[in-house]
Design an enzyme around this catalytic site. Structure first.
Site, mmCIF file in Angstrom:
data_model
loop_
_atom_site.group_PDB
_atom_site.id
_atom_site.type_symbol
_atom_site.label_atom_id
_atom_site.label_comp_id
_atom_site.label_asym_id
_atom_site.label_seq_id
_atom_site.Cartn_x
_atom_site.Cartn_y
_atom_site.Cartn_z
ATOM 1 N N THR A 30 -31.583 -21.088 21.482
ATOM 2 C CA THR A 30 -31.652 -22.323 22.261
ATOM 3 C C THR A 30 -30.375 -22.554 23.063
ATOM 4 O O THR A 30 -30.456 -22.922 24.245
ATOM 5 C CB THR A 30 -31.970 -23.524 21.349
ATOM 6 O OG1 THR A 30 -33.211 -23.275 20.670
ATOM 7 C CG2 THR A 30 -32.078 -24.819 22.129
ATOM 8 N N HIS A 56 -37.347 -26.560 23.502
ATOM 9 C CA HIS A 56 -37.481 -25.103 23.379
ATOM 10 C C HIS A 56 -38.796 -24.890 22.640
ATOM 11 O O HIS A 56 -38.862 -25.052 21.428
ATOM 12 C CB HIS A 56 -36.290 -24.522 22.613
ATOM 13 C CG HIS A 56 -36.195 -23.041 22.714
ATOM 14 N ND1 HIS A 56 -35.074 -22.361 22.295
ATOM 15 C CD2 HIS A 56 -37.043 -22.101 23.190
ATOM 16 C CE1 HIS A 56 -35.252 -21.063 22.500
ATOM 17 N NE2 HIS A 56 -36.443 -20.889 23.033
ATOM 18 N N GLU A 68 -28.293 -24.586 32.795
ATOM 19 C CA GLU A 68 -27.134 -25.148 33.494
ATOM 20 C C GLU A 68 -26.677 -24.218 34.618
ATOM 21 O O GLU A 68 -26.395 -24.662 35.734
ATOM 22 C CB GLU A 68 -25.980 -25.406 32.528
ATOM 23 C CG GLU A 68 -26.230 -26.584 31.618
ATOM 24 C CD GLU A 68 -24.937 -27.225 31.140
ATOM 25 O OE1 GLU A 68 -24.032 -27.479 31.976
ATOM 26 O OE2 GLU A 68 -24.826 -27.474 29.929
#
Length: 133
Positions: free
Chosen positions: A33, A67, A41
């Site tokens: 994750t 996730h 990002e």
């Protein structure tokens, strides 16, 4: 000029370096994750980088993601981002990550446009402060 609709795409191979076991977010050799979050990002900041002025950058301030599916090592994970909101220096992106079979995660990511030198000066000043939190 930064406007809504800017899109980005970035891919990474799920390997040992991005596994939950290696990253410390779990014990299994699956795509982690934190690796997915970092890819989201990266995809967002890279998409707007060409539109920033000299000396500007962007910093992540919020990440609201799920996730939803595991990815085995050896698969490619691709993230797509779209800038959906511009509010002054505040930017909001919709992000989606997929492996070779399905969507594995999605959500929103917020970034702020910053002046790199000013930001670093303020941040490094913390090193000389004599205050306790």
């Amino acid at each position: 000029m930064i406007t809504t609709g800017i899109k980005g795409s970035c891919s990474i191979l799920a390997d040992e370096s991005t596994s939950a076991k290696t990253m410390g977010s779990g014990t299994l050799d699956v795509f982690a994750t934190p690796a997915m979050a970092a890819l989201m990002e990266k995809t967002a900041w890279q998409s707007i980088a060409p539109y920033l002025q000299e000396g500007q950058g962007s910093v992540g301030t919020r990440l609201d993601i799920t996730h939803d599916a595991a990815t085995p090592l050896g698969m490619t994970v691709t993230c797509k981002s779209e800038l959906i909101q511009v509010d002054g220096r505040r930017l909001v992106f919709e992000v989606t990550a997929s492996d070779d079979k399905e969507i594995i995660g999605r959500g929103t990511h917020e970034r702020f446009i910053i002046d790199n030198d000013k930001f670093l000066t303020k941040t490094t000043a913390k090193l000389s402060e004599n205050s306790l939190l």
